[in-house]
Design an enzyme around this catalytic site. Structure first.
Site, short mmCIF file in Angstrom:
data_model
loop_
_atom_site.label_atom_id
_atom_site.label_comp_id
_atom_site.label_asym_id
_atom_site.label_seq_id
_atom_site.Cartn_x
_atom_site.Cartn_y
_atom_site.Cartn_z
N ASP A 13 -7.67 2.08 19.34
CA ASP A 13 -6.59 1.92 18.37
C ASP A 13 -6.89 2.81 17.17
O ASP A 13 -7.96 2.69 16.56
CB ASP A 13 -6.58 0.43 17.96
CG ASP A 13 -5.49 0.10 16.96
OD1 ASP A 13 -4.89 1.03 16.37
OD2 ASP A 13 -5.24 -1.10 16.76
N GLU A 64 3.98 4.51 16.55
CA GLU A 64 5.13 3.73 16.99
C GLU A 64 6.32 4.65 16.74
O GLU A 64 6.48 5.17 15.63
CB GLU A 64 5.26 2.44 16.18
CG GLU A 64 4.18 1.41 16.50
CD GLU A 64 4.31 0.82 17.90
OE1 GLU A 64 5.42 0.83 18.46
OE2 GLU A 64 3.30 0.34 18.43
N LYS A 89 6.55 7.33 8.85
CA LYS A 89 6.13 8.71 9.19
C LYS A 89 6.01 9.54 7.90
O LYS A 89 5.08 10.32 7.75
CB LYS A 89 7.13 9.37 10.15
CG LYS A 89 7.15 8.80 11.55
CD LYS A 89 5.85 9.03 12.33
CE LYS A 89 5.60 10.46 12.72
NZ LYS A 89 4.40 10.59 13.60
N TYR A 140 10.87 3.24 10.44
CA TYR A 140 10.13 4.25 11.21
C TYR A 140 9.94 5.52 10.38
O TYR A 140 8.82 5.99 10.21
CB TYR A 140 10.88 4.58 12.52
CG TYR A 140 10.42 5.88 13.17
CD1 TYR A 140 9.15 5.99 13.73
CD2 TYR A 140 11.26 7.00 13.21
CE1 TYR A 140 8.72 7.19 14.31
CE2 TYR A 140 10.84 8.19 13.78
CZ TYR A 140 9.57 8.28 14.34
OH TYR A 140 9.15 9.46 14.90
N ASP A 152 11.74 15.12 12.12
CA ASP A 152 12.77 15.56 11.17
C ASP A 152 13.38 14.37 10.41
O ASP A 152 14.03 14.54 9.38
CB ASP A 152 13.87 16.36 11.88
CG ASP A 152 14.60 15.61 12.99
OD1 ASP A 152 14.25 14.44 13.27
OD2 ASP A 152 15.52 16.19 13.60
P1 NAD Z 1 5.75 7.56 22.43
O1 NAD Z 1 6.18 6.27 21.83
O2 NAD Z 1 6.30 7.97 23.76
O3 NAD Z 1 4.16 7.61 22.53
C1 NAD Z 1 3.31 7.14 21.53
C2 NAD Z 1 1.93 6.99 22.10
O4 NAD Z 1 1.06 6.53 21.04
C3 NAD Z 1 1.82 5.96 23.22
O5 NAD Z 1 1.05 6.46 24.28
C4 NAD Z 1 1.11 4.76 22.57
O6 NAD Z 1 0.33 4.01 23.47
C5 NAD Z 1 0.26 5.47 21.52
N1 NAD Z 1 -0.07 4.57 20.40
C6 NAD Z 1 0.78 3.79 19.70
N2 NAD Z 1 0.11 3.10 18.77
C7 NAD Z 1 -1.19 3.46 18.87
C8 NAD Z 1 -2.38 3.09 18.16
N3 NAD Z 1 -2.35 2.19 17.18
N4 NAD Z 1 -3.54 3.69 18.53
C9 NAD Z 1 -3.59 4.59 19.53
N5 NAD Z 1 -2.51 4.95 20.24
C10 NAD Z 1 -1.31 4.41 19.91
O7 NAD Z 1 6.09 8.64 21.32
P2 NAD Z 1 6.60 10.15 21.46
O8 NAD Z 1 8.07 10.16 21.53
O9 NAD Z 1 5.81 10.85 22.48
O10 NAD Z 1 6.20 10.69 20.00
C11 NAD Z 1 4.90 11.22 19.76
C12 NAD Z 1 4.81 11.66 18.32
O11 NAD Z 1 5.79 12.65 18.05
C13 NAD Z 1 5.05 10.52 17.32
O12 NAD Z 1 4.19 10.72 16.24
C14 NAD Z 1 6.51 10.73 16.89
O13 NAD Z 1 6.71 10.25 15.58
C15 NAD Z 1 6.61 12.25 16.95
N6 NAD Z 1 7.95 12.78 17.23
C16 NAD Z 1 8.68 12.33 18.30
C17 NAD Z 1 9.92 12.91 18.58
C18 NAD Z 1 10.76 12.47 19.76
O14 NAD Z 1 11.90 12.90 19.89
N7 NAD Z 1 10.25 11.65 20.66
C19 NAD Z 1 10.42 13.93 17.75
C20 NAD Z 1 9.64 14.34 16.66
C21 NAD Z 1 8.41 13.78 16.41
O1 DAU Z 2 14.67 13.12 15.37
C1 DAU Z 2 13.42 12.88 15.94
C2 DAU Z 2 13.32 11.45 16.39
O2 DAU Z 2 14.12 11.33 17.56
C3 DAU Z 2 11.90 10.97 16.66
O3 DAU Z 2 11.16 11.02 15.48
C4 DAU Z 2 11.90 9.54 17.21
O4 DAU Z 2 10.59 9.16 17.56
C5 DAU Z 2 12.78 9.50 18.44
O5 DAU Z 2 12.88 8.18 18.93
C6 DAU Z 2 14.18 10.04 18.13
O6 DAU Z 2 14.90 9.13 17.25
P1 DAU Z 2 16.44 8.77 17.48
O7 DAU Z 2 16.72 7.49 16.83
O8 DAU Z 2 17.32 9.93 17.13
O9 DAU Z 2 16.45 8.65 19.11
P2 DAU Z 2 17.14 7.60 20.09
O10 DAU Z 2 16.95 8.13 21.47
O11 DAU Z 2 16.73 6.21 19.80
O12 DAU Z 2 18.68 7.73 19.71
C7 DAU Z 2 19.38 8.97 19.77
C8 DAU Z 2 20.79 8.72 19.25
O13 DAU Z 2 21.48 7.89 20.18
C9 DAU Z 2 20.83 7.96 17.94
O14 DAU Z 2 21.91 8.45 17.15
C10 DAU Z 2 21.09 6.52 18.34
C11 DAU Z 2 21.92 6.66 19.59
N1 DAU Z 2 21.72 5.61 20.61
C12 DAU Z 2 20.45 5.32 21.01
C13 DAU Z 2 20.21 4.37 21.95
C14 DAU Z 2 18.79 4.03 22.38
C15 DAU Z 2 22.81 4.95 21.16
O15 DAU Z 2 23.97 5.24 20.82
N2 DAU Z 2 22.57 3.99 22.10
C16 DAU Z 2 21.30 3.64 22.51
O16 DAU Z 2 21.16 2.74 23.37
#
Ligand code: NAD
Ligand code: DAU
Length: 377
Positions: free
Chosen positions: A60, A85, A187, A183, A135
């Site tokens: 963790d 998260e 961040k 969230y 972003d």
């Molecule tokens: P994800 O939720 O798929 O993965 C997160 C990982 O972190 C998981 O494997 C989880 O087990 C691990 N984790 C969570 N809490 C932890 C802890 N306390 N200690 C150790 N491990 C832990 O997330 P993702 O979508 O792959 O995002 C990864 C990173 O990129 C995050 O920092 C997120 O903010 C950033 N990010 C995501 C997106 C997106 O669109 N998904 C876009 C921009 C930035």
């Molecule tokens: O912009 C980067 C971010 O993108 C990352 O930092 C986050 O970790 C990642 O989860 C993502 O955030 P969003 O909230 O944009 O992603 P999500 O897939 O949850 O939702 C995308 C868009 O779709 C948002 O406007 C909410 C909408 N949505 C989402 C879900 C899950 C729906 O309308 N219905 C849904 O069931």
């Protein structure tokens, strides 16, 4: 060089980064540190788990003593920090977990790296702490052009297609932080701590802020994999509000490539925005997903349109994110390699071809979580 610690490597983006580094850099030792929360899944790394340059550690990031131990034991000299998260809807229900992992966890990792690196004769020389942010910390942009206009800039990858923008403003590296959700607030706070460790102690840090990623291995609580899976099972597709919110989508392997470039060539203490030059209204992207899934499953066109279900909006739902990543393009030559049509086709095919991966996740607790999440909508 180099012993590289990648945190969150069992998650969506992290698994692509781990795979890229393990394959591309046989001389590096890649240590993947992950707590394996609901979002962490070692099945994401099956293809590389036995490689000699790869080690998995379950821990963790908020456990400071454990971070001290791991960083010292593996003599870590580079950190790519993705563990977090990551789901906005969960943060609305349970902000404390987000503060604990994203803020306190990042702080523990920074502190452990600081203590270890400052204990070495070379101190910070050749070291790097690269923090992956989002972003969303910049807040929300307005939808000043609801019908879309030609975007004022474009990349090679998007040159074959119309690149629309839904407003005249974009997030640049100078945009003031203005997070709205628990969230994004967590961040933003972690980003500030990372910069503070540079400004106060001289730690060589880098922060990048990326837009929405899509592609294989994304946990099916996020829009694209959730909707692909629901269409396959003929379940409702819950569209928040009117579906007018805009996101900028980037194929996950392009993000992993950007991380590789920036980790190796980025300027210390600097910030880079990473985006897809690819804005979509949710309802439009949902229609593309439906069309693609129906075509690949052999359903008639329009077959799954009836699954679209407008539900109560997300609290504080940010209207539009749009990234200007021209600095990264200009300074380090990175740009997205995939056109969106190509990326979404690959993505849908991957989820349909990997139903076992999906089915292993979407049972038990997951079902209960969704019942709870949609109660009252
Ligand atoms: P994800 O939720 O798929 O993965 C997160 C990982 O972190 C998981 O494997 C989880 O087990 C691990 N984790 C969570 N809490 C932890 C802890 N306390 N200690 C150790 N491990 C832990 O997330 P993702 O979508 O792959 O995002 C990864 C990173 O990129 C995050 O920092 C997120 O903010 C950033 N990010 C995501 C997106 C997106 O669109 N998904 C876009 C921009 C930035
Ligand atoms: O912009 C980067 C971010 O993108 C990352 O930092 C986050 O970790 C990642 O989860 C993502 O955030 P969003 O909230 O944009 O992603 P999500 O897939 O949850 O939702 C995308 C868009 O779709 C948002 O406007 C909410 C909408 N949505 C989402 C879900 C899950 C729906 O309308 N219905 C849904 O069931």
């Amino acid at each position: 060089m180099r012993n590289i610690l990648i945190t969150g490597g069992a998650g969506f983006i992290g698994s692509h980064v781990v795979r890229l580094f393990v394959n591309k850099y046989p001389d590096y030792h890649i240590v993947n540190l992950d707590k394996l929360t609901y979002a962490g899944n070692l099945a994401n790394l099956k293809d590389i788990e036995t490689r000699p340059n790869y080690t998995f550690v379950r821990a963790d990031i908020a456990d400071l003593d454990e971070m001290r131990r791991v960083i010292r034991e593996y003599e870590i000299d580079g950190i790519i920090h993705l563990a977090a998260e990551s789901h906005v809807d969960r943060s609305i229900k349970d902000p404390f977990t987000f503060a604990r992992t994203n803020v306190m966890g990042t702080l523990a990792l920074l502190q452990a790296a600081k203590e270890y690196w400052e204990s070495l004769p070379e101190r910070y020389e050749g070291k790097r702490f690269y923090h992956i942010s989002t972003d969303e910390v910049y807040g929300a942009l307005e939808l000043t052009h609801p019908e879309g206009v030609d975007a004022p800039f474009s990349t090679k990858a998007s040159s074959g297609q119309k690149h629309e923008a839904y407003g005249e403003l974009f997030f640049t590296e100078e945009t003031k932080y203005n997070p709205h959700s628990p969230y994004s607030a967590s961040k933003a706070s972690s980003d500030h701590f990372v910069r503070a460790y540079h400004d106060t102690y001289g730690m060589p840090t880098i922060v990048t802020n990326c837009s929405n990623n899509y592609g294989p291995y994304q946990f099916p609580e996020k829009l694209i994999p959730l909707f692909i899976n629901n269409i396959r099972h003929r379940k409702p597709l819950p569209v928040y509000g009117k579906g007018e919110n805009v996101r900028d989508w980037l194929y996950v392997e392009d993000h992993a490539r950007a991380i590789d470039t920036i980790f190796h060539e980025g300027r210390v203490a600097d910030t880079y925005n990473i985006g897809g030059f690819n804005e979509w209204k949710n309802i439009d992207i949902i229609r593309v997903i439906i069309r693609t899934v129906d075509r690949l499953l052999g359903n008639p066109e329009g077959y799954s349109d009836e699954l679209i279900t407008f539900v109560t909006d997300r609290l504080g739902h940010d209207m539009r994110y749009a990234i200007d990543s021209r600095k990264l393009q200009r300074e380090l030559g990175w740009e997205p390699s995939l056109q969106f049509e190509e990326g979404i086709e690959k993505t849908v095919r991957w989820y349909l071809d990997n139903q076992e991966w999906m089915d292993n996740i979407t049972s038990g607790d997951y079902e209960r979580y969704y019942e709870e999440m949609y109660k009252g909508r």
